[in-house]
Design a protein around this motif. Structure first.
Motif, mmCIF file in Angstrom:
data_model
loop_
_atom_site.group_PDB
_atom_site.id
_atom_site.type_symbol
_atom_site.label_atom_id
_atom_site.label_comp_id
_atom_site.label_asym_id
_atom_site.label_seq_id
_atom_site.Cartn_x
_atom_site.Cartn_y
_atom_site.Cartn_z
ATOM 1 N N THR A 1 40.901 47.249 28.169
ATOM 2 C CA THR A 1 39.951 46.424 28.758
ATOM 3 C C THR A 1 40.253 46.585 30.505
ATOM 4 O O THR A 1 41.371 46.666 30.860
ATOM 5 C CB THR A 1 40.099 45.041 28.645
ATOM 6 N N SER A 2 38.948 46.985 30.972
ATOM 7 C CA SER A 2 39.178 47.361 32.562
ATOM 8 C C SER A 2 37.816 46.483 33.181
ATOM 9 O O SER A 2 36.828 46.110 32.685
ATOM 10 C CB SER A 2 38.932 48.701 32.711
ATOM 11 N N ILE A 3 38.085 46.532 34.378
ATOM 12 C CA ILE A 3 36.839 45.848 35.543
ATOM 13 C C ILE A 3 36.325 46.943 36.076
ATOM 14 O O ILE A 3 37.132 47.671 36.721
ATOM 15 C CB ILE A 3 37.602 44.738 36.327
ATOM 16 N N CYS A 4 35.047 47.043 35.768
ATOM 17 C CA CYS A 4 34.388 48.342 36.434
ATOM 18 C C CYS A 4 33.671 47.791 37.572
ATOM 19 O O CYS A 4 32.895 46.830 37.659
ATOM 20 C CB CYS A 4 33.585 48.834 35.318
ATOM 21 N N VAL A 5 33.638 48.468 38.848
ATOM 22 C CA VAL A 5 33.210 48.162 40.033
ATOM 23 C C VAL A 5 32.355 49.367 40.607
ATOM 24 O O VAL A 5 32.855 50.646 40.661
ATOM 25 C CB VAL A 5 34.295 47.848 41.059
ATOM 26 N N MET A 6 31.072 49.341 40.327
ATOM 27 C CA MET A 6 30.128 50.215 40.826
ATOM 28 C C MET A 6 29.896 50.242 42.432
ATOM 29 O O MET A 6 29.529 49.099 42.991
ATOM 30 C CB MET A 6 28.586 50.074 39.989
ATOM 31 N N CYS A 7 30.303 51.502 43.144
ATOM 32 C CA CYS A 7 30.279 51.490 44.638
ATOM 33 C C CYS A 7 29.129 52.241 45.128
ATOM 34 O O CYS A 7 28.744 53.351 44.386
ATOM 35 C CB CYS A 7 31.802 51.917 44.926
ATOM 36 N N ASP A 8 28.729 51.633 46.236
ATOM 37 C CA ASP A 8 27.546 52.464 46.760
ATOM 38 C C ASP A 8 27.812 53.838 47.566
ATOM 39 O O ASP A 8 27.019 54.452 47.655
ATOM 40 C CB ASP A 8 26.656 51.442 47.656
ATOM 41 N N ASP A 9 28.987 53.592 48.012
ATOM 42 C CA ASP A 9 29.083 55.031 48.912
ATOM 43 C C ASP A 9 30.913 55.213 48.914
ATOM 44 O O ASP A 9 31.403 54.404 48.370
ATOM 45 C CB ASP A 9 28.817 54.749 50.293
ATOM 46 N N GLN A 10 31.266 56.188 49.428
ATOM 47 C CA GLN A 10 32.654 56.434 49.707
ATOM 48 C C GLN A 10 33.655 55.552 50.340
ATOM 49 O O GLN A 10 34.543 55.346 50.000
ATOM 50 C CB GLN A 10 32.849 57.970 50.407
#
Length: 158
Positions: A81-90
């Motif tokens: 199980t993991s927490i996924c964070v979608m990032c907008d930029d570097q």
């Protein structure tokens, strides 16, 4: 007067074996502009060995609801199980990678483990674009590049 506990319909429960739920929540909310602790609840004083200590900590990260539960060493977090964070930029990738892995460890393909043992995927949105659009050869190159990385670097994925 007591406050009413209002839990969201769906929430992720994170089990802490070392009483670290409150410290973890404080650490996590610092990583997100809109992060906030929404409640701290204690075990009843009558509870042997835990009376008065923090039982749960409710918090929000980017609109997602979590509850940290201080419940003892019976269960440990795993990569299943993991927490996924979608990032907008570097810049966002770099900040979250460094902040969340502080005291923890880095892994492959944008995964890290925080100091409490929870797995996070720090994923640039651009990776999803590169691996789902374009020619099969382009998608394959982006995927192969990701497989060679720890922290994901957008320029290298492109």
């Amino acid at each position: 007067m007591s406050t009413i506990f209002r839990a969201p319909k769906v929430s992720m429960m994170l089990w802490y074996d070392d009483g670290g739920a409150e410290a973890a929540a404080q650490h996590y909310v610092k990583a997100f502009k809109d992060g906030q602790i929404t409640g701290v609840h204690h075990y009843p004083d009558s509870m042997p060995d835990a009376g008065g200590s923090v039982m749960t900590v409710s918090f929000e990260l980017a609109g997602a609801s979590f509850t940290g539960l201080n419940a003892g060493p019976m269960f440990k977090p795993t990569e299943a199980t993991s927490i996924c964070v979608m990032c907008d930029d570097q810049k966002e990738v770099d900040f979250l990678w460094d902040h969340l892995a502080e005291g923890g460890s880095h892994s492959m393909c944008g995964w890290l483990k925080d100091r409490w043992g929870f797995s996070w995927q720090i994923t640039p949105r651009r990776l999803i674009e590169l691996t789902t659009t374009g020619t099969p050869a382009q998608r394959s190159r982006a995927f192969a590049a990701m497989m060679q990385m720890g922290k994901l670097v957008i320029a290298d994925l492109e």
